[in-house]
Design an enzyme around this catalytic site. Sequence first.
Site, short mmCIF file in Angstrom:
data_model
loop_
_atom_site.label_atom_id
_atom_site.label_comp_id
_atom_site.label_asym_id
_atom_site.label_seq_id
_atom_site.Cartn_x
_atom_site.Cartn_y
_atom_site.Cartn_z
CD1 TRP A 20 -2.12 2.35 1.46
CD2 TRP A 20 -3.38 0.55 0.72
NE1 TRP A 20 -3.47 2.73 1.11
CE2 TRP A 20 -4.11 1.88 0.75
CE3 TRP A 20 -3.88 -0.79 0.30
CZ2 TRP A 20 -5.65 1.83 0.30
CZ3 TRP A 20 -5.16 -0.40 -0.14
CH2 TRP A 20 -6.08 0.66 -0.14
CG HIS A 50 -2.92 -4.25 6.89
ND1 HIS A 50 -4.35 -4.84 6.87
CD2 HIS A 50 -2.51 -3.65 8.12
CE1 HIS A 50 -4.60 -4.29 8.31
NE2 HIS A 50 -3.52 -3.66 8.71
CG HIS A 54 -3.76 -8.14 4.70
ND1 HIS A 54 -3.39 -7.98 3.48
CD2 HIS A 54 -4.75 -7.38 5.09
CE1 HIS A 54 -4.19 -6.74 3.01
NE2 HIS A 54 -4.95 -6.41 3.99
CG ASP A 56 -8.07 -5.48 6.86
OD1 ASP A 56 -6.69 -5.77 6.81
OD2 ASP A 56 -8.85 -4.51 6.04
CG HIS A 60 -6.93 -1.98 9.28
ND1 HIS A 60 -5.67 -1.20 9.23
CD2 HIS A 60 -7.20 -2.03 7.95
CE1 HIS A 60 -5.54 -1.22 8.13
NE2 HIS A 60 -6.24 -1.29 7.56
CG HIS A 161 -12.39 -1.78 5.63
ND1 HIS A 161 -12.26 -1.18 4.66
CD2 HIS A 161 -11.46 -2.83 6.12
CE1 HIS A 161 -11.00 -1.84 3.87
NE2 HIS A 161 -10.71 -2.70 4.97
CD GLU A 173 -8.54 -5.96 2.84
OE1 GLU A 173 -9.53 -5.12 3.04
OE2 GLU A 173 -7.34 -5.53 3.52
#
Length: 216
Positions: A20, A50, A54, A56, A60, A161, A173
């Site tokens: 990310w 992440h 992974h 969440d 998070h 989310h 994800e």
Amino acid sequence: MNEAKWIDISQPLDDKLAHWPGDTPFQYVTEYTKEQTGSVNIGKMTTSLHSGTHVDAPFHFDNSGARILDLDLELFIGQARVIDGSSFTMLNEEMFSHFNLDGVTRLLVKTLVPNNPIHFPADFPSVTTCGANYLGKKGVKLIGVDVPSVDHPDSKELSGHHALLKNEIAILENVMLDSVPDGDYELIALPLPIKEGDGSPVRAVIRPLLLDEKGE
């Protein structure tokens, strides 16, 4: 009867793995070599929780949310259905209603984005509030997507989310589904027991369910 083989749907963790933007990239080094220690090689990794495939945890995106060690392990083990949503640009109620989700607890969604672990996509389908609410009504308790997030990369509100959390749906994800046919599978995607973690890398694997395992 021969048992079906497990299929690895995880992104390999190496230094080429896309991350990310602005987050900590994955890095592995052999910190101590066998020549140095006299007996063993010892590796060290630095990574965001992440990175790659992974889970969440609610913490998070919600300061009062559960940490990764608080999550029910049963969510990440059991029967899952893979659906091909690659003809849709949003993961909304209209999209999910095209598929038979009766009795589905764990849902893995193939999107229109090609699986490429070394490339971070600039755009990808996201889960809408109506989509999350629809899954909640159907009884889904985990959703896995083959993109970095259930929300658009530019989102700050993270409505997907939050809507999934409201519907008590766990988030997985960056699964790799390009070569996986639609159908029912057994899933194992256990997060690490990181006590204060807001997420965790996982080794996600699936294997096709045989007819008798489906109760047919």
